[in-house]
Design an enzyme around this catalytic site. Structure first.
Site, PDB file in Angstrom:
ATOM      1  N   LYS A  58     -10.318  -0.574  10.586  1.00 54.38           N
ATOM      2  CA  LYS A  58     -10.485  -1.761   9.725  1.00 54.38           C
ATOM      3  C   LYS A  58     -10.811  -2.995  10.578  1.00 54.38           C
ATOM      4  O   LYS A  58     -11.005  -4.088  10.062  1.00 54.38           O
ATOM      5  CB  LYS A  58      -9.210  -1.993   8.916  1.00 54.38           C
ATOM      6  CG  LYS A  58      -8.922  -0.864   7.921  1.00 54.38           C
ATOM      7  CD  LYS A  58      -7.749  -1.202   7.056  1.00 54.38           C
ATOM      8  CE  LYS A  58      -7.187   0.007   6.334  1.00 54.38           C
ATOM      9  NZ  LYS A  58      -7.970   0.433   5.178  1.00 54.38           N
ATOM     10  N   GLN A  92      -4.446  -5.103   6.920  1.00 58.53           N
ATOM     11  CA  GLN A  92      -5.452  -6.002   6.331  1.00 58.53           C
ATOM     12  C   GLN A  92      -5.412  -7.393   6.943  1.00 58.53           C
ATOM     13  O   GLN A  92      -6.179  -8.265   6.526  1.00 58.53           O
ATOM     14  CB  GLN A  92      -5.244  -6.113   4.812  1.00 58.53           C
ATOM     15  CG  GLN A  92      -5.431  -4.822   4.062  1.00 58.53           C
ATOM     16  CD  GLN A  92      -6.873  -4.297   4.122  1.00 58.53           C
ATOM     17  OE1 GLN A  92      -7.811  -5.017   4.454  1.00 58.53           O
ATOM     18  NE2 GLN A  92      -7.048  -3.025   3.817  1.00 58.53           N
ATOM     19  N   HIS A 127       0.873  -1.181   0.000  1.00 61.12           N
ATOM     20  CA  HIS A 127       0.000   0.000   0.000  1.00 61.12           C
ATOM     21  C   HIS A 127       0.911   1.232   0.000  1.00 61.12           C
ATOM     22  O   HIS A 127       2.031   1.187   0.513  1.00 61.12           O
ATOM     23  CB  HIS A 127      -0.825  -0.052   1.297  1.00 61.12           C
ATOM     24  CG  HIS A 127      -1.898   0.979   1.428  1.00 61.12           C
ATOM     25  ND1 HIS A 127      -1.640   2.277   1.817  1.00 61.12           N
ATOM     26  CD2 HIS A 127      -3.239   0.907   1.263  1.00 61.12           C
ATOM     27  CE1 HIS A 127      -2.781   2.943   1.872  1.00 61.12           C
ATOM     28  NE2 HIS A 127      -3.765   2.140   1.544  1.00 61.12           N
ATOM     29  N   ASP A 145       3.172  -4.606   8.012  1.00 61.11           N
ATOM     30  CA  ASP A 145       1.958  -3.804   7.889  1.00 61.11           C
ATOM     31  C   ASP A 145       0.769  -4.759   8.014  1.00 61.11           C
ATOM     32  O   ASP A 145       0.454  -5.502   7.077  1.00 61.11           O
ATOM     33  CB  ASP A 145       1.966  -3.088   6.528  1.00 61.11           C
ATOM     34  CG  ASP A 145       0.671  -2.348   6.250  1.00 61.11           C
ATOM     35  OD1 ASP A 145      -0.255  -2.401   7.088  1.00 61.11           O
ATOM     36  OD2 ASP A 145       0.580  -1.713   5.177  1.00 61.11           O
ATOM     37  N   CYS A 172      -4.799   2.439  -3.655  1.00 65.77           N
ATOM     38  CA  CYS A 172      -3.566   2.961  -3.033  1.00 65.77           C
ATOM     39  C   CYS A 172      -2.403   1.988  -3.229  1.00 65.77           C
ATOM     40  O   CYS A 172      -1.570   1.805  -2.333  1.00 65.77           O
ATOM     41  CB  CYS A 172      -3.750   3.263  -1.546  1.00 65.77           C
ATOM     42  SG  CYS A 172      -4.958   4.543  -1.228  1.00 65.77           S
TER      43      CYS A 172
END
Ligand SMILES: Cc1ncc(COP(=O)(O)O)c(C=O)c1O
Length: 420
Positions: A240, A217, A137, A214, A378
């Protein structure tokens, strides 16, 4: 009855205990959009919030609101306690060794910027390298680009194949004696690819390279254990994860956080200030300048409690079923191509439709009440790699149903008709 027809026949999902009732916990899912029942399939962008989260935030403001770490009064003590308990809850959620390894930030983006600008500032020199992957991202590209530019270092990108899988052998080769940091996504937001982060961390560590993961997600879909992973840093966003916007988490190993300079200056991150010199507060407060998002932390804690009560294992199994069903139903529509066919995927389905721009798919689906995302997600470099301007993306959450997948598929068929 095969699994998919069983799913279609039972839109209330009794396959996973607890989830059949969960939908009623989200008031927004009862609303209509353009006169049609809302089908919310944009969960990778942000998730909807259960009553447990909005009620906890409201309760906090109605009963306990005050500034933290400062007051000598009862409410300030309560607010401080709520804030620090939320930190402890996050630490348990990630299985961090200590509460002080949890830094509250605005979201994954701020967590990555914090590490790039503090750890990066200390460790990056001219000629050094930062290794990322081709499916990051922008939040895990641009902060490193900025840190590299300042230091005269180089951003190195491990390639992704056309199925959306990382070339693990290339990643390992690209870990060079000049690599000072690897920053990799746990799950791709654009394609749903789940990266073998444990292996990737092992490869990096065997060469003395620290790793930032990261997890924006990953945390909504799968249990994360930072100690089992062994990562040096892990970031995620509350919004999220069925929590509020404006709150997120940076996990960092205590020894790194101790050694890093502060990020922003201001109140709360200091022990003593004179015009000549400032002594910084202990970790994690050293990184939390200014009044923090106490209500957000309380809401995030409620979201984690909510998810834990259902069980992330159950959520993951449910979303896996939905993804398999959606991949089959959407994939068999003539002219549709699923983009991202990695072996390991989380609940994200990206696709393109021959002769129809992704934005037009999104607009037509919107008129059917179906909310998806269309565009580059993104992840422009990944789209460039795949030779696409963008995709349409349906992303699943714990409250989605097979009946909603049917509505998605029906909407895509309609879009094809319109553009024929
Ligand atoms: C993989 C990934 N990383 C980072 C981010 C940034 O998250 P936020 O905008 O909440 O900071 C996102 C958001 O979509 C994401 O999907």
């Amino acid at each position: 009855m095969n699994r998919n027809s069983a799913l279609r026949a039972d839109a209330s999902i009794r396959t996973v205990p607890g989830l059949s009732r969960a939908r009623g916990d989200f008031p927004i899912l009862a609303r209509k959009v353009h006169g049609k029942p809302l089908v919310y399939l944009d969960n990778a962008a942000t998730t909807q919030k259960p009553r447990a989260v909005t009620a906890a935030i409201r309760r906090y403001y109605d009963t306990s609101n005050a500034n933290v770490h400062r007051g000598v009064h009862a409410l300030s003590d309560r607010a401080t306690q709520a804030y620090e308990e939320a930190r402890g809850r996050v630490a348990r959620f990630l299985n961090a060794r200590e509460d002080r390894e949890i830094v509250f930030v605005r979201g994954a983006t701020e967590g990555i910027n914090l590490v790039a600008q503090t750890y990066g500032r200390v460790h990056l020199q001219a000629g050094d390298e930062v290794l990322i992957t081709g499916m990051e991202h922008h939040s895990n590209i641009v902060p490193w680009q900025m840190a590299c530019d300042r230091a005269g270092a180089r951003l190195v990108v491990a390639p992704v194949d056309v199925s959306g899988e990382l070339d693990l052998a290339a990643y390992e080769r690209m870990l060079s004696p000049r690599t000072r940091m690897a920053a990799v996504t746990h799950v791709s937001n654009a394609l749903g690819t789940v990266n073998p982060v444990r292996e990737m961390i092992g490869m990096a560590h065997s060469r003395g390279v620290p790793v930032l993961v990261d997890g924006a997600q990953a945390t909504p879909h799968t249990p994360v254990d930072v100690r089992a992973l062994g990562c040096d840093f892990y970031v995620f966003s509350g919004h999220k994860l069925y929590g509020p916007t404006g709150i997120g988490v940076l996990y960092g190993k205590a020894e790194h956080l101790e050694a890093m300079p502060p990020y922003q200056g201001g109140g709360d991150m200091i022990l003593r200030v004179t015009f000549e010199k400032t002594t910084y507060n202990a970790v994690p407060w050293k990184f939390e300048a200014g009044t923090p998002n106490v209500g957000g932390a309380v809401g995030l804690r409620a979201a984690i409690d909510y998810l834990d009560a259902i069980g992330l294992g159950a959520v993951s199994a449910h979303e896996g079923e939905l993804l398999a069903y959606a991949t089959e139903e959407v994939g068999k529509i003539p002219g549709v191509r699923v983009v991202g066919t990695a072996r390991e995927k989380a609940g994200i389905l990206s696709f393109v439709v021959e002769g129809v721009h992704p934005h037009d798919i999104g607009t037509i689906l919107d008129h059917e009440g179906v909310a998806i995302r269309a565009g580059h997600h993104c992840a422009m470099p990944l789209m460039d790699r795949l030779g696409l301007p963008g995709t349409a993306r349906a992303s699943f959450g714990l409250y989605n149903t097979p009946a909603e997948v049917d509505l998605l598929a029906a909407g895509i068929r309609k879009a094809r008709e319109v553009f024929r």
